[in-house]
Design a protein around this motif. Sequence first.
Motif, PDB file in Angstrom:
ATOM      1  N   THR A   1      24.931  38.285  32.218  1.00 26.73           N
ATOM      2  CA  THR A   1      25.508  37.117  31.567  1.00 26.73           C
ATOM      3  C   THR A   1      24.873  35.842  32.108  1.00 26.73           C
ATOM      4  OG1 THR A   1      27.619  38.286  31.343  1.00 26.73           O
ATOM      5  CG2 THR A   1      27.650  35.882  31.096  1.00 26.73           C
ATOM      6  N   ALA A   2      24.532  34.937  31.222  1.00 26.42           N
ATOM      7  CA  ALA A   2      23.932  33.664  31.636  1.00 26.42           C
ATOM      8  C   ALA A   2      24.910  32.880  32.507  1.00 26.42           C
ATOM      9  CB  ALA A   2      23.550  32.845  30.415  1.00 26.42           C
ATOM     10  N   GLU A   3      24.339  32.110  33.449  1.00 21.08           N
ATOM     11  CA  GLU A   3      25.167  31.277  34.324  1.00 21.08           C
ATOM     12  C   GLU A   3      25.493  29.960  33.621  1.00 21.08           C
ATOM     13  OE1 GLU A   3      27.467  30.755  36.322  1.00 21.08           O
ATOM     14  OE2 GLU A   3      26.534  31.412  38.221  1.00 21.08           O
ATOM     15  N   VAL A   4      26.619  29.368  33.993  1.00 20.28           N
ATOM     16  CA  VAL A   4      27.021  28.076  33.433  1.00 20.28           C
ATOM     17  C   VAL A   4      26.912  27.015  34.523  1.00 20.28           C
ATOM     18  CG1 VAL A   4      28.532  29.106  31.713  1.00 20.28           C
ATOM     19  CG2 VAL A   4      29.453  28.517  33.976  1.00 20.28           C
ATOM     20  N   ASP A   5      26.932  25.771  34.120  1.00 20.99           N
ATOM     21  CA  ASP A   5      26.783  24.645  35.038  1.00 20.99           C
ATOM     22  C   ASP A   5      28.030  24.486  35.904  1.00 20.99           C
ATOM     23  OD1 ASP A   5      26.655  21.998  36.140  1.00 20.99           O
ATOM     24  OD2 ASP A   5      25.147  21.501  34.640  1.00 20.99           O
ATOM     25  N   HIS A   6      27.818  24.400  37.228  1.00 22.81           N
ATOM     26  CA  HIS A   6      28.930  24.205  38.158  1.00 22.81           C
ATOM     27  C   HIS A   6      28.768  22.918  38.958  1.00 22.81           C
ATOM     28  CE1 HIS A   6      30.658  28.208  37.490  1.00 22.81           C
ATOM     29  NE2 HIS A   6      29.431  28.693  37.543  1.00 22.81           N
ATOM     30  N   CYS A   7      27.964  21.978  38.466  1.00 25.32           N
ATOM     31  CA  CYS A   7      27.757  20.725  39.191  1.00 25.32           C
ATOM     32  C   CYS A   7      28.972  19.803  39.130  1.00 25.32           C
ATOM     33  CB  CYS A   7      26.537  19.978  38.635  1.00 25.32           C
ATOM     34  SG  CYS A   7      24.949  20.715  39.075  1.00 25.32           S
ATOM     35  N   GLY A   8      29.712  19.876  38.043  1.00 23.50           N
ATOM     36  CA  GLY A   8      30.873  19.017  37.888  1.00 23.50           C
ATOM     37  C   GLY A   8      30.500  17.544  37.949  1.00 23.50           C
ATOM     38  N   SER A   9      31.283  16.759  38.656  1.00 18.53           N
ATOM     39  CA  SER A   9      31.035  15.321  38.739  1.00 18.53           C
ATOM     40  C   SER A   9      30.142  14.945  39.920  1.00 18.53           C
ATOM     41  CB  SER A   9      32.374  14.573  38.859  1.00 18.53           C
ATOM     42  OG  SER A   9      33.061  14.985  40.044  1.00 18.53           O
ATOM     43  N   CYS A  10      29.701  15.913  40.677  1.00 14.23           N
ATOM     44  CA  CYS A  10      28.883  15.653  41.874  1.00 14.23           C
ATOM     45  C   CYS A  10      27.569  14.960  41.507  1.00 14.23           C
ATOM     46  CB  CYS A  10      28.588  16.966  42.600  1.00 14.23           C
ATOM     47  SG  CYS A  10      27.588  16.774  44.094  1.00 14.23           S
ATOM     48  N   ARG A  11      27.204  13.937  42.300  1.00 11.53           N
ATOM     49  CA  ARG A  11      25.953  13.207  42.110  1.00 11.53           C
ATOM     50  C   ARG A  11      25.120  13.156  43.404  1.00 11.53           C
ATOM     51  NH1 ARG A  11      24.718   9.470  38.398  1.00 11.53           N
ATOM     52  NH2 ARG A  11      23.717   8.322  40.099  1.00 11.53           N
ATOM     53  N   ALA A  12      25.437  14.005  44.348  1.00 12.17           N
ATOM     54  CA  ALA A  12      24.796  13.922  45.662  1.00 12.17           C
ATOM     55  C   ALA A  12      23.281  13.960  45.568  1.00 12.17           C
ATOM     56  CB  ALA A  12      25.295  15.050  46.562  1.00 12.17           C
ATOM     57  N   CYS A  13      22.751  14.859  44.757  1.00 17.17           N
ATOM     58  CA  CYS A  13      21.293  15.006  44.662  1.00 17.17           C
ATOM     59  C   CYS A  13      20.643  13.792  44.005  1.00 17.17           C
ATOM     60  CB  CYS A  13      20.920  16.277  43.907  1.00 17.17           C
ATOM     61  SG  CYS A  13      21.520  16.355  42.199  1.00 17.17           S
ATOM     62  N   LEU A  14      21.333  13.183  43.065  1.00 18.19           N
ATOM     63  CA  LEU A  14      20.790  12.012  42.373  1.00 18.19           C
ATOM     64  C   LEU A  14      20.803  10.789  43.279  1.00 18.19           C
ATOM     65  CD1 LEU A  14      22.623  12.390  38.924  1.00 18.19           C
ATOM     66  CD2 LEU A  14      20.431  13.385  39.610  1.00 18.19           C
ATOM     67  N   ASP A  15      21.902  10.614  43.984  1.00 16.84           N
ATOM     68  CA  ASP A  15      22.078   9.404  44.795  1.00 16.84           C
ATOM     69  C   ASP A  15      21.216   9.395  46.054  1.00 16.84           C
ATOM     70  OD1 ASP A  15      23.921   8.537  42.943  1.00 16.84           O
ATOM     71  OD2 ASP A  15      25.655   9.297  44.068  1.00 16.84           O
ATOM     72  N   VAL A  16      20.822  10.564  46.545  1.00 18.16           N
ATOM     73  CA  VAL A  16      20.059  10.614  47.793  1.00 18.16           C
ATOM     74  C   VAL A  16      18.569  10.381  47.575  1.00 18.16           C
ATOM     75  CG1 VAL A  16      19.445  13.082  47.826  1.00 18.16           C
ATOM     76  CG2 VAL A  16      19.927  11.895  49.982  1.00 18.16           C
ATOM     77  N   CYS A  17      18.088  10.479  46.352  1.00 15.95           N
ATOM     78  CA  CYS A  17      16.646  10.384  46.083  1.00 15.95           C
ATOM     79  C   CYS A  17      16.089   9.028  46.544  1.00 15.95           C
ATOM     80  CB  CYS A  17      16.362  10.584  44.601  1.00 15.95           C
ATOM     81  SG  CYS A  17      14.588  10.514  44.200  1.00 15.95           S
ATOM     82  N   PRO A  18      15.117   9.021  47.446  1.00 10.50           N
ATOM     83  CA  PRO A  18      14.593   7.763  47.987  1.00 10.50           C
ATOM     84  C   PRO A  18      13.863   6.893  46.966  1.00 10.50           C
ATOM     85  CG  PRO A  18      13.977   9.647  49.357  1.00 10.50           C
ATOM     86  CD  PRO A  18      14.483  10.188  48.068  1.00 10.50           C
ATOM     87  N   THR A  19      13.340   7.522  45.919  1.00 15.95           N
ATOM     88  CA  THR A  19      12.507   6.793  44.960  1.00 15.95           C
ATOM     89  C   THR A  19      13.135   6.668  43.577  1.00 15.95           C
ATOM     90  OG1 THR A  19      11.361   8.874  44.442  1.00 15.95           O
ATOM     91  CG2 THR A  19      10.354   7.450  46.119  1.00 15.95           C
ATOM     92  N   ASP A  20      14.397   7.071  43.441  1.00 17.82           N
ATOM     93  CA  ASP A  20      15.076   7.034  42.134  1.00 17.82           C
ATOM     94  C   ASP A  20      14.243   7.760  41.075  1.00 17.82           C
ATOM     95  OD1 ASP A  20      17.313   5.545  42.989  1.00 17.82           O
ATOM     96  OD2 ASP A  20      16.177   3.679  42.833  1.00 17.82           O
TER      97      ASP A  20
END
Length: 346
Positions: free
Chosen positions: A180-199
Amino acid sequence: MKEELAARLKAEAEAAGFALCRVCDPGAVDISEGLTRFLGAGWHGEMGWLAERVAWRARPSALWPEARSVVVLGEVYTPGHDPLEVLDRPDRGAISVYAQNRDYHDVVKKRLKRVARWLVEESGCDVKVFVDTAPVPEKALGQAAGLGWQGKHTNLVSRQMGSWFFIGSIYTTADLARDTAEVDHCGSCRACLDVCPTDAFPAPYQLDARRCISYLTIEHAGPVDVALRGLMGNRIYGCDDCLAVCPWNKFAQEAREVKYHARPELVAPRLAELARLDDAGFRALFSGSPIKRIKRGRFVRNVLYAIGNSGDAGLREVARDLCEDADPVVADAARWAVSQTGGTSG
């Protein structure tokens, strides 16, 4: 029969060292729309190979029409140390975790071939194995097979393996039971987006590689835009920030394969020593490593950007010695590093 063969295949994959093994239909993946948008925006930068054979890359069923199943496997390389700790040591270089020991292409492909041989012997099928060596959409296949889901940083995330795993695939003419294909479990988390040094993320699930430090340090030839150099910090090969902050890593297990355990000298190497590497020294230090692929010039360029970002006057002379390097890109980086550490290159 399909279920039994798939179950035995997964047991063989586990015996070979893979953490997860899942199966999908080749026709379950079609990333044409997203790939066309990515290429049309020019976000692939100098990676022209991404624009080649788009039909194969977008639809796995087009790569090998005879394939009836795709086996997608995950191999853990979770570090035993905090990969972000070195970022607070400006006189040291930060090397992406996956490159701190042996080249994963060689290790994973060896395991894949073992599993593929078993499948051929058991079913008489034909197989093709891939580890970043063909236009194969590994992440999309991984999600379709249930290995994980593509997170907001565009990398695959697994509930069992977190973010630290390599992906390999076996295309086969064998008809295997699908997962069975996996579904998205990121929810409202933005940790990976906000930590990026170069946007580098224009939006969740979108990546502009031209701003990604992994791209800049590995794929980008020539001088890096001055506006981006100061944002690279001491990252000299790749960048793990968006992977390291993912909350799902709390479920990750440390890599069992010793070839993925970090070589001590590559966890936090001294910038001064790396900057002094000549061609022979570079090849010797990174023999068997994926870093060897970018060659001495690009690597030392990265080291010099890190020296510039350190602001360490003690490293100024190291950079000054390279201001007349035979490689013009290295020389340019050296002059910039000298200026950033309060000196002049003249």
